[in-house]
Design an enzyme around this catalytic site. Structure first.
Site, mmCIF file in Angstrom:
data_model
loop_
_atom_site.group_PDB
_atom_site.id
_atom_site.type_symbol
_atom_site.label_atom_id
_atom_site.label_comp_id
_atom_site.label_asym_id
_atom_site.label_seq_id
_atom_site.Cartn_x
_atom_site.Cartn_y
_atom_site.Cartn_z
ATOM 1 N N ARG A 389 70.104 6.506 54.734
ATOM 2 C CA ARG A 389 68.732 7.197 55.248
ATOM 3 C C ARG A 389 67.610 6.502 54.834
ATOM 4 N NH1 ARG A 389 64.545 10.128 53.030
ATOM 5 N NH2 ARG A 389 63.830 12.112 54.039
ATOM 6 N N CYS A 390 67.692 5.355 54.253
ATOM 7 C CA CYS A 390 66.624 4.442 54.054
ATOM 8 C C CYS A 390 66.672 3.649 55.019
ATOM 9 C CB CYS A 390 66.695 3.645 52.954
ATOM 10 S SG CYS A 390 66.575 4.146 51.167
#
Length: 406
Positions: A389-390
């Site tokens: 996600r990052c």
């Protein structure tokens, strides 16, 4: 198609990534702490892992845009080139003499070369005095290992510098000095690149600190904003005010999180994997609180009493309950896998997510809960404290049906 994101789990159509490059090779034992990396990554392996990640997305029909390529194309626009050059020349460390040398150096670069410098920085030894010109006091007194323009190894984590909320983009305000210049690149892309012509900026880097890893789009009209090490209460309040003014949500949950390296963002402890399910670090599941924030008639956010996050989220989302899938199976495994970004999954669609393969127990928990996991390697990518996600900024997702129906 036009950018649009109203959830964490709508089918992902377009995503912004940054393939790690020369900026990662600038990391040394001397500077990795100040540049926010826990270790010195093997750059070639990190690129291989990132390529695998990007291909996994393409295999599922996702269009992958690269920040570096967009930046190079943006620098062909004269206004963008001027703005980005001025942003690095404004560094007060330079002094007039060195500033002039750097300005001349940058002016000679084509868009591809300039894009590389803006990402990977400019080392002391790469700037030489011109013929017959002294280097100047600043240049002469700099350590030869210093950078005249600092590298941006955290560009890898494209989630933090911008967040799409429906058809508007919040270009964020990053808290750590090592990352501040990232958003100048992001803002230039969204402002000047033809792909994003007409995009409305919901937030800008000059405002209070807000980082994208703290912003979860729980459902259409419902967001959660983590408040802690990177996003300040003032930043959360400012973003909430702007979201309400634009009619982009009816409820925002302000969620205080521990101000620690292991829990730097909300998405390090909780991410969505279905319209009604999150993978969550069990050590905080019972203690995480949320302050419901709604828009007042006078335009000012109204703050409700703190409640358990899971309860407040379910109520705001209009569902009976929010299912929790634990990180790991026991406290020790949970702590290890939370540190290794076990909670930091990227949903490609409801019940389909990307996760690091090393988090074996968490991935098994997800599979048992009916979530398909696309496991990718991340031994080198994870050295900067970030998971799938990052490393991704969704630009377009399929809107969720009314009522969050599956």
């Amino acid at each position: 198609m036009a950018p649009y994101v109203d959830s964490e789990v709508g089918r992902l159509a377009t995503v912004l990534l940054h393939r790690p490059g020369a900026e990662l090779a600038r990391l040394t034992p001397r500077n990795n702490d100040s540049l926010l990396f826990d270790a010195i990554p093997w750059v070639g392996r990190a690129q291989e892992e990132h390529d695998q990640f990007a291909q996994a997305l393409r295999d599922r029909g996702v269009e992958v845009l690269y920040l570096g390529q967009l930046l190079e194309e943006t620098l062909s626009v004269p206004e963008a080139r001027v703005a980005l050059t001025e942003s690095v020349l404004a560094d007060p460390r330079l002094g007039d003499n060195l500033r002039g040398r750097v300005s001349a150096h940058l002016a000679d670069l084509d868009p591809r070369e300039l894009a590389l410098v803006l990402q990977a920085g400019l080392a002391h030894e790469e700037v030489k005095p011109g013929p017959g010109k002294p280097g100047g006091l600043v240049y002469e007194l700099m350590d030869r290992h210093e950078f005249v323009i600092d590298p941006l190894p955290n560009l890898l984590f494209t989630r933090d510098s911008s967040v799409w909320v429906r058809n508007q983009v919040a270009v964020t305000s990053l808290a750590m000095p090592a990352r501040g210049r990232e958003t100048t690149l992001t803002q230039a892309i969204y402002t000047h690149h033809p792909r994003f012509a007409g995009t409305e900026l919901l937030y800008t880097p000059a405002l209070e600190n807000v980082e994208g890893g703290d912003v979860l789009l729980l459902a259409p009209d419902v967001l959660a904003i983590g408040v802690g090490e990177r996003t300040t209460p003032a930043g959360a309040e400012r973003l909430a005010r702007r979201i309400f003014a634009a009619g982009l949500a009816h409820t925002i949950l302000a969620v205080p999180i521990a101000q620690e390296r292991a829990t730097m963002h909300l998405d390090t402890v909780c991410t969505m994997v279905d319209v009604d399910a999150v993978v969550m670090y069990p050590n905080i599941a019972d203690t995480l609180r949320a302050y419901p924030v709604t828009g007042g008639f006078d335009g000012e956010p109204r703050v409700g009493a703190a409640r358990p996050f899971i309860e407040a989220a379910a109520e705001a989302m209009g569902i009976d309950r929010l299912r929790i899938i634990d990180t790991g199976l026991d406290p020790v495994t949970a702590e290890r896998e939370q540190w290794d970004d076990g909670n930091n999954t990227l949903a490609l669609a409801p019940r389909l997510c990307v996760a690091y393969e090393r988090n074996v127990e968490t991935n098994a928990q997800l599979e048992r809960a009916g979530i398909e996991v696309i496991a990718i390697s991340g031994s080198e990518l994870g050295s900067g404290r970030g998971g799938p996600r990052c490393m991704s900024c969704p630009i377009e997702r399929t809107p969720l049906p009314a009522g969050n129906a599956r």
